[in-house]
Write a protein that holds these residues in place. Structure first.
Motif, mmCIF file in Angstrom:
data_model
loop_
_atom_site.group_PDB
_atom_site.id
_atom_site.type_symbol
_atom_site.label_atom_id
_atom_site.label_comp_id
_atom_site.label_asym_id
_atom_site.label_seq_id
_atom_site.Cartn_x
_atom_site.Cartn_y
_atom_site.Cartn_z
ATOM 1 N N LEU A 1 -64.816 132.856 33.545
ATOM 2 C CA LEU A 1 -64.653 134.125 32.834
ATOM 3 C C LEU A 1 -65.933 134.519 32.103
ATOM 4 O O LEU A 1 -66.272 135.705 32.021
ATOM 5 C CB LEU A 1 -63.489 134.021 31.850
ATOM 6 C CG LEU A 1 -62.088 133.996 32.476
ATOM 7 C CD1 LEU A 1 -61.038 133.683 31.420
ATOM 8 C CD2 LEU A 1 -61.780 135.327 33.157
ATOM 9 N N ARG A 2 -66.652 133.535 31.587
ATOM 10 C CA ARG A 2 -67.920 133.836 30.919
ATOM 11 C C ARG A 2 -68.904 134.448 31.915
ATOM 12 O O ARG A 2 -69.602 135.419 31.608
ATOM 13 C CB ARG A 2 -68.498 132.566 30.297
ATOM 14 C CG ARG A 2 -69.818 132.814 29.562
ATOM 15 C CD ARG A 2 -70.378 131.547 28.948
ATOM 16 N NE ARG A 2 -69.518 131.072 27.867
ATOM 17 C CZ ARG A 2 -68.882 129.911 27.861
ATOM 18 N NH1 ARG A 2 -69.010 129.095 28.900
ATOM 19 N NH2 ARG A 2 -68.138 129.548 26.849
ATOM 20 N N PHE A 3 -68.944 133.887 33.114
ATOM 21 C CA PHE A 3 -69.827 134.430 34.152
ATOM 22 C C PHE A 3 -69.357 135.808 34.597
ATOM 23 O O PHE A 3 -70.148 136.748 34.711
ATOM 24 C CB PHE A 3 -69.867 133.469 35.338
ATOM 25 C CG PHE A 3 -70.642 133.987 36.519
ATOM 26 C CD1 PHE A 3 -72.026 133.935 36.533
ATOM 27 C CD2 PHE A 3 -69.988 134.541 37.610
ATOM 28 C CE1 PHE A 3 -72.747 134.424 37.612
ATOM 29 C CE2 PHE A 3 -70.697 135.034 38.693
ATOM 30 C CZ PHE A 3 -72.083 134.970 38.690
ATOM 31 N N LYS A 4 -68.046 135.934 34.829
ATOM 32 C CA LYS A 4 -67.510 137.194 35.345
ATOM 33 C C LYS A 4 -67.679 138.339 34.344
ATOM 34 O O LYS A 4 -67.829 139.501 34.736
ATOM 35 C CB LYS A 4 -66.030 137.025 35.703
ATOM 36 C CG LYS A 4 -65.441 138.203 36.473
ATOM 37 C CD LYS A 4 -64.020 137.935 36.889
ATOM 38 C CE LYS A 4 -63.476 139.067 37.758
ATOM 39 N NZ LYS A 4 -63.535 140.384 37.096
ATOM 40 N N SER A 5 -67.672 138.026 33.066
ATOM 41 C CA SER A 5 -67.811 139.077 32.059
ATOM 42 C C SER A 5 -69.159 139.776 32.141
ATOM 43 O O SER A 5 -69.331 140.882 31.614
ATOM 44 C CB SER A 5 -67.612 138.488 30.659
ATOM 45 O OG SER A 5 -68.678 137.605 30.335
ATOM 46 N N ASN A 6 -70.115 139.141 32.810
ATOM 47 C CA ASN A 6 -71.426 139.760 33.004
ATOM 48 C C ASN A 6 -71.506 140.555 34.301
ATOM 49 O O ASN A 6 -72.544 141.154 34.599
ATOM 50 C CB ASN A 6 -72.515 138.683 33.008
ATOM 51 C CG ASN A 6 -72.710 138.058 31.643
ATOM 52 O OD1 ASN A 6 -73.281 138.671 30.763
ATOM 53 N ND2 ASN A 6 -72.205 136.848 31.464
ATOM 54 N N ASP B 1 -60.744 124.708 30.956
ATOM 55 C CA ASP B 1 -62.188 124.626 30.711
ATOM 56 C C ASP B 1 -62.980 125.221 31.868
ATOM 57 O O ASP B 1 -64.001 125.889 31.658
ATOM 58 C CB ASP B 1 -62.611 123.181 30.436
ATOM 59 C CG ASP B 1 -62.209 122.221 31.548
ATOM 60 O OD1 ASP B 1 -61.227 122.504 32.264
ATOM 61 O OD2 ASP B 1 -62.881 121.172 31.698
ATOM 62 N N THR C 1 -62.604 129.055 31.714
ATOM 63 C CA THR C 1 -63.421 129.619 30.637
ATOM 64 C C THR C 1 -64.845 129.871 31.110
ATOM 65 O O THR C 1 -65.439 130.923 30.827
ATOM 66 C CB THR C 1 -63.428 128.674 29.426
ATOM 67 O OG1 THR C 1 -62.093 128.548 28.926
ATOM 68 C CG2 THR C 1 -64.333 129.207 28.321
ATOM 69 N N GLU C 2 -65.395 128.921 31.858
ATOM 70 C CA GLU C 2 -66.758 129.090 32.374
ATOM 71 C C GLU C 2 -66.819 130.227 33.389
ATOM 72 O O GLU C 2 -67.777 131.010 33.416
ATOM 73 C CB GLU C 2 -67.233 127.783 33.012
ATOM 74 C CG GLU C 2 -67.461 126.657 32.023
ATOM 75 C CD GLU C 2 -68.481 127.036 30.961
ATOM 76 O OE1 GLU C 2 -69.537 127.600 31.322
ATOM 77 O OE2 GLU C 2 -68.218 126.792 29.773
#
Length: 223
Positions: A84-89, A78, A81-82
């Motif tokens: 990776l969500r930030f890094k994808s930006n 979990d 996941t957070e």
């Protein structure tokens, strides 16, 4: 990094503290394979750590890939996941050639680390000799790419010693105080220079210390 290896018992205390206070514990562990006389220890091997901790590592120190930004982050799904969500930006992936080089690096065996650490041991011996020539006391049992040493009493702090050595020997040593007030009484030297550079630095420092000794002796004779 202070170069002080963290024992499993110490890591267990950190995990207990983080658990008791609801703190996320982050362990940056890139020096585990560098001048470490014991098998590298992952924080996540400590009971309970997987619930409260994340661990980072990279190929920068262990495989000489500094600047290529090849690393890993391990921990709870979990939390990852957070992240990776930030890094994808921030980015959209790594150059394929670097990824392929990392695959080759990770396939290297124990011979690689034996050769790497033999190089660092030779450099460390020269760095310790340099620090001792300045009257410093390197702490034993250090790991990683740096050597810390206590500043001798004739200097107010690491800044004073660093300034003196830079001005008189043209050799730079990092004052420990730049890492926080607890480092004020220390100096830090790097193992990232080749032996030829470290030998020259050692000779320069010896020349300066010998001049200081000669001045003291001349002063005594005059008195």
């Amino acid at each position: 990094p202070t170069g002080t290896p963290a024992s499993p018992a110490f890591l267990a205390k950190l995990v207990d503290f983080a658990t008791a206070h609801g703190i996320m514990l982050v362990h940056d562990n890139p020096y585990g394979f560098v001048l470490n006389e014991t098998p590298p220890t992952s924080l996540l091997s400590i009971p309970g750590a997987k619930e409260v901790a994340l661990e980072l590592n990279s190929l920068s120190k262990s495989h000489n890939l500094a600047g290529w930004r090849v690393g890993m982050l391990v921990g709870r799904a979990d939390w990852l996941t957070e992240i990776l969500r930030f890094k994808s930006n921030m980015d959209s992936g790594m150059f394929l050639g670097i990824q392929q080089a990392a695959v080759v690096a990770l396939a290297l065996g124990d011979d690689w680390f034996a050769e790497l650490n033999a190089t660092y041991r030779a450099r460390r011996a020269l760095v310790i000799a340099l620090l001792q020539a300045l009257g410093c006391e390197p702490a034993p049992g250090q790991t990683g790419l740096f050597v810390w040493a206590a500043v001798p009493p004739q200097y107010a702090d690491g800044y004073a010693l660093s300034d003196t050595v830079l001005a008189e020997a043209r050799v730079f040593l990092t004052p420990g105080g730049i890492f926080g007030s607890n480092g004020n009484g220390y100096i830090r030297a790097s193992l990232c220079q080749p032996e030829s550079v470290l030998r020259e630095a050692l000779e320069r420092v010896k020349e300066v210390t010998e001049r200081h000794v000669d001045r003291k002796e001349a002063s005594r004779v005059t008195q």
